[in-house]
Write an enzyme that holds these catalytic residues in place. Structure first.
Site, PDB file in Angstrom:
ATOM      1  N   HIS A  25       0.733  -1.258  -0.068  1.00  0.00           N
ATOM      2  CA  HIS A  25       0.129  -0.175  -0.017  1.00  0.00           C
ATOM      3  C   HIS A  25       0.887   1.393  -0.262  1.00  0.00           C
ATOM      4  O   HIS A  25       0.754   2.372  -0.688  1.00  0.00           O
ATOM      5  CB  HIS A  25      -0.910  -0.260   1.154  1.00  0.00           C
ATOM      6  N   GLU A  26       1.699   1.364   0.837  1.00  0.00           N
ATOM      7  CA  GLU A  26       2.589   2.529   0.852  1.00  0.00           C
ATOM      8  C   GLU A  26       3.825   2.692  -0.169  1.00  0.00           C
ATOM      9  O   GLU A  26       4.038   3.631  -0.408  1.00  0.00           O
ATOM     10  CB  GLU A  26       3.369   2.593   2.359  1.00  0.00           C
ATOM     11  N   HIS A  29       1.909   4.646  -2.698  1.00  0.00           N
ATOM     12  CA  HIS A  29       2.212   6.123  -2.747  1.00  0.00           C
ATOM     13  C   HIS A  29       3.538   6.638  -2.901  1.00  0.00           C
ATOM     14  O   HIS A  29       3.655   7.506  -3.485  1.00  0.00           O
ATOM     15  CB  HIS A  29       1.822   6.406  -0.958  1.00  0.00           C
TER      16      HIS A  29
END
Length: 377
Positions: A25-26, A29
């Site tokens: 997920h990170e 980003h």
């Protein structure tokens, strides 16, 4: 006999599920920000005091926090939960300011924030694509082979030979599409479209409520029609169809999540079914005992959950940021920082209350409250 994995296996399985998914997920980003020239000051898996970490040549501090129930990427210029810049940002040299999150156009900030949940969905799609490429896809004809006497299907007037094309306004292309739609709607009147020969018939079916218990002692209630399948068909997929099948499978899971959430909000399903980290840990340990294929599939399901939850328009979550960016795009100017700050404080309070609630549910599912009641009694 009820099978239960040991405590250490459960904990290890939980971290094996949640750690990589938070990292994925990170990473979404991070790479989106990097693509737009934003400097990342820190990339953390977990919160709190740093346990271990290192700084790369770009100046990003990669670290692991002591509380591994989340993570974050801190971009240069992104100094608060509301993503508002620190006053020192204004004094930065132009070249350095250009590499900060807040200096980027609205559409780039939107993509950077959306990339986290998108990467969770992409992870699940790749897992399902690998499964379909390796084992094929179930594509049993959507024809009823038999009807159980006294079942919901018989009461609704379904006959052997009927071809099911729609249930609850969702298209049915194969027999395997029926169960996921029906199982989450026990006792709920559903419109069902079937073809009997060349004639289309509209029926209303109310799935029977069936209580089940798995090998680990987990009890749950599902909806059941009572129709039999033709001989199952597993069809190998051409390379060009694998990704599309994986996307459709992921979409169907998201649709089921939305439907289930709607049932909880409207009171048709108990809020006791909401689970949190302890529930994920419990099922992680149970699933790993079934083998690595079910475990990887479970990871894909949790990844979809993480992506979906993060897109909810709740301040502090990615969806809350995206909601404010959408408002900014419509208004042609950002919301007042004070309004954003109060919104994110409210979001924090809401998330903390929700975590307490699901933890209470998790402890109930583990039998803690029943055990305490027995001791008191």
């Amino acid at each position: 006999m009820i099978e239960t994995p040991g405590f250490l296996l459960t904990v290890a399985s939980f971290f094996l599920v949640i750690g990589p998914l938070i990292f994925v997920h990170e990473l979404g980003h991070y790479f989106a920000g990097r693509a737009f020239g934003v400097k990342a000051d820190a990339f953390s898996i977990g919160f709190g005091r740093e346990v271990v970490g290192w700084t790369d040549k770009r100046g990003t501090r990669w670290k692991i926090g002591w509380m591994p129930l989340g993570g974050y990427v801190k971009f240069a210029g992104d100094m608060s939960p509301a993503s508002t810049p620190d006053p020192a940002w204004q004094a930065l040299p132009p070249a350095e300011k250009a590499r900060t999150f807040q200096a980027k156009p609205l559409w780039q900030r939107f993509i950077i924030v959306a990339a986290g949940p998108a990467t969770n969905f992409a992870f699940a799609i790749l897992v399902f694509a690998a499964f379909f490429a390796s084992y094929g896809e179930p594509r049993t004809p959507n024809v009823v082979a038999s009807v159980v006497a006294g079942s919901a299907a018989e009461k609704a007037g379904i006959l052997p030979g009927d071809r099911v094309t729609m249930i609850a306004r969702q298209g049915v292309d194969r027999f395997e599409d029926i169960a996921p739609i029906v199982r989450i709607r026990p006792g709920e009147p559903l419109r069902m479209d079937v073809y009997r020969g060349a004639r289309q018939i509209h029926l209303t079916v109310v799935p029977d409520r069936e209580k089940q218990e798995d090998r680990f002692g987990n009890r749950f209630e599902i909806g059941r029609l009572g129709v039999g399948s033709p001989a199952p068909i597993i069809q190998p997929l051409p390379a060009g169809q694998v990704l599309g099948a994986a996307v459709k499978h992921t979409r169907d899971i998201v649709v089921a999540m939305v439907s289930t959430l709607g049932q909880i909000i409207t009171g048709r399903r108990s809020v006791a079914e909401l689970g949190g980290p302890l529930q994920i840990a419990k099922f992680s340990g149970q699933t790993v005992t079934l083998g690595w294929l079910p475990f990887v599939e479970f990871m894909a399901m949790i990844s979809i959950n993480l992506g979906f939850i993060n897109l909810l328009p709740i301040p502090l979550l990615d969806g809350g940021h995206l909601f404010f960016y959408a408002l900014e795009g419509v208004r042609r100017r950002p919301l007042n920082p004070v309004v954003q700050e109060w919104a994110f404080r409210s979001g924090l309070a809401l998330l903390l209350a929700f975590m307490l609630f699901v933890t209470f549910n998790d402890l109930a599912s583990l039998g803690l409250w029943a055990g305490l009641a027995g001791l008191i009694g």
